[in-house]
Design a protein around this motif. Structure first.
Motif, PDB file in Angstrom:
ATOM      1  N   VAL A   1       0.862  -1.102  -0.017  1.00 52.22           N
ATOM      2  CA  VAL A   1       0.075   0.109  -0.055  1.00 52.22           C
ATOM      3  C   VAL A   1       1.083   1.267   0.205  1.00 52.22           C
ATOM      4  CG1 VAL A   1      -1.891   1.226   1.112  1.00 52.22           C
ATOM      5  CG2 VAL A   1      -1.814  -1.400   1.513  1.00 52.22           C
ATOM      6  N   ILE A   2       0.585   2.131  -0.780  1.00 53.81           N
ATOM      7  CA  ILE A   2       1.522   3.332  -1.152  1.00 53.81           C
ATOM      8  C   ILE A   2       1.065   4.347  -0.529  1.00 53.81           C
ATOM      9  CG2 ILE A   2       2.696   4.799  -2.598  1.00 53.81           C
ATOM     10  CD1 ILE A   2       3.762   1.626  -3.043  1.00 53.81           C
TER      11      ILE A   2
ATOM     12  N   GLY B   1      -1.954   8.218   8.142  1.00 53.34           N
ATOM     13  CA  GLY B   1      -2.486   7.463   7.088  1.00 53.34           C
ATOM     14  C   GLY B   1      -3.380   6.395   7.003  1.00 53.34           C
ATOM     15  N   LEU B   2      -3.847   6.049   8.472  1.00 53.94           N
ATOM     16  CA  LEU B   2      -4.900   5.039   9.023  1.00 53.94           C
ATOM     17  C   LEU B   2      -5.857   4.939   7.920  1.00 53.94           C
ATOM     18  CD1 LEU B   2      -4.307   4.507  12.780  1.00 53.94           C
ATOM     19  CD2 LEU B   2      -3.376   2.886  10.848  1.00 53.94           C
TER      20      LEU B   2
ATOM     21  N   GLU C   1      -6.429   1.359   5.914  1.00 57.99           N
ATOM     22  CA  GLU C   1      -7.874   0.776   6.223  1.00 57.99           C
ATOM     23  C   GLU C   1      -8.474   0.545   4.971  1.00 57.99           C
ATOM     24  OE1 GLU C   1     -11.301   1.262   9.740  1.00 57.99           O
ATOM     25  OE2 GLU C   1     -10.691   2.980   8.525  1.00 57.99           O
ATOM     26  N   ALA C   2      -8.700   1.464   3.906  1.00 59.76           N
ATOM     27  CA  ALA C   2      -9.434   1.478   2.922  1.00 59.76           C
ATOM     28  C   ALA C   2      -8.670   0.482   1.800  1.00 59.76           C
ATOM     29  CB  ALA C   2      -9.813   2.782   2.188  1.00 59.76           C
TER      30      ALA C   2
ATOM     31  N   PRO D   1      -9.379  -5.148   1.443  1.00 63.89           N
ATOM     32  CA  PRO D   1     -10.739  -5.449   1.253  1.00 63.89           C
ATOM     33  C   PRO D   1     -11.454  -5.980   2.501  1.00 63.89           C
ATOM     34  CG  PRO D   1      -9.476  -6.667  -0.479  1.00 63.89           C
ATOM     35  CD  PRO D   1      -8.517  -5.867   0.515  1.00 63.89           C
ATOM     36  N   GLY D   2     -12.657  -5.285   2.902  1.00 56.89           N
ATOM     37  CA  GLY D   2     -13.452  -5.701   3.909  1.00 56.89           C
ATOM     38  C   GLY D   2     -12.749  -5.173   5.332  1.00 56.89           C
ATOM     39  N   LEU D   3     -11.793  -4.398   5.458  1.00 54.63           N
ATOM     40  CA  LEU D   3     -11.364  -3.773   6.674  1.00 54.63           C
ATOM     41  C   LEU D   3     -11.985  -2.624   7.113  1.00 54.63           C
ATOM     42  CD1 LEU D   3      -9.248  -4.467   8.910  1.00 54.63           C
ATOM     43  CD2 LEU D   3      -7.732  -3.057   7.747  1.00 54.63           C
TER      44      LEU D   3
END
Length: 303
Positions: free
Chosen positions: A15-16, A106-107, A111-112, A115-117
């Protein structure tokens, strides 16, 4: 114990997170249990040269036991291959600390990305953890500071969002650095006076560092010189790899010991759960179990 009901885990990387001025965007790995809500968060800082792909024995276990584990790749990672004369090199210790803060900022994006979090994180229960240089990085968010050449504490980089920490093989005071370490790592002069947040410090009693003229007790300094709310797990016979926390069958593990790693997995999980959920009795139970073990792998002290 809780490891009887390990959950399935989903892990997404990279994740960047864009970081203007860093020179490289921040790459992060996020691991989370597939089910559950109000999940506590562990932000993990790797040791020198590692990356978001390391430390599977810890990340796998923690995420299977109800934590969201976030692992940034710092600029010293071998996966990035920064040349030694890169102008950022002298500042990497500080950029590492900023990486952890950036992850907390950046949480939402992190989180986004899984998938599903979305909507399943408990922002009020955040811990930091790290091994070796990563432990030093994490300790700054708990209140440790770096002394300058005159012994004056530098900037306070603690973060109120962080409620607890796990510090694995964290180096001690800077008074006993070897000449090489003193010259090349001037940031290795910590003050633990303001490291107030609760933390579990894990040291190996056979961890002889080439950075210090002292023996393995150097790694107990963070416990000795920090305020209360700390526990120290001293592992018998353990070297800097603490039995192999950085990965399964990793070449640089000099003291491979799956039982030792299992103890670290269980005690770190129990410590964080009890630190983040004061009503949780798992830490007390785990400490008692170690005390009553006829052949213990280590000993615990608390203050």
């Amino acid at each position: 114990m809780s490891h009887l009901n390990a959950a399935s885990v989903i892990s997404v990387k990279p994740v960047i997170l864009p970081v203007p001025g860093r020179g490289d965007d921040l790459q992060v790995r996020v691991s989370a249990p597939v089910t559950g809500s109000n999940l506590p968060v562990i932000v993990f800082s790797h040791g020198f040269g590692w990356s978001m792909n390391g430390y599977a024995p810890l990340a796998d276990f923690w995420s299977a036991h109800g934590f969201v584990v976030v692992q940034p790749t710092h600029l010293d990672s071998r996966t990035l291959g920064l040349p030694a004369d890169d102008p950022r090199t002298p500042r990497i210790w500080r950029l590492r600390i900023e990486d952890l803060t950036r992850v907390l900022d950046g949480l939402d994006a992190l989180e986004a990305s899984v998938p599903g979090l979305a909507g399943r994180l408990d922002r009020g229960r955040v811990a930091v953890a790290g091994h070796s240089w990563g432990a030093q990085t994490a300790s700054a968010l708990l209140g440790a500071r770096v002394l300058d050449a005159d012994g004056v504490p530098g900037e306070d980089m603690s973060d109120p969002r962080v409620k607890a920490g796990i510090l694995l093989a964290l180096t001690g005071l800077g008074d006993d650095l070897t000449p090489f370490a003193a010259e090349h790592f001037p940031f290795m002069r910590p003050s633990f006076d303001d490291m107030k947040a609760p933390a579990l410090i894990v040291a190996g009693d056979n961890d002889q560092s080439h950075l210090s003229t002292r023996g393995p007790d150097w790694f107990t300094d963070p416990y000795t010189y920090s305020p209360g709310g700390k526990s120290l797990l001293t592992l018998f016979g353990a070297e800097h790899s603490l039995g192999g926390v950085s990965g399964y069958e990793v070449a640089e593990t000099t003291d491979e010991n799956p039982a030792r790693v299992a103890l670290i997995q269980q005690l770190t999980s129990a410590f964080l759960r009890s630190a983040l959920y004061p009503e949780d009795t798992g830490w007390k139970a785990a400490a008692t179990a170690l005390e009553e073990d006829p052949n213990p792998l280590g000993k615990l002290q608390s203050k």
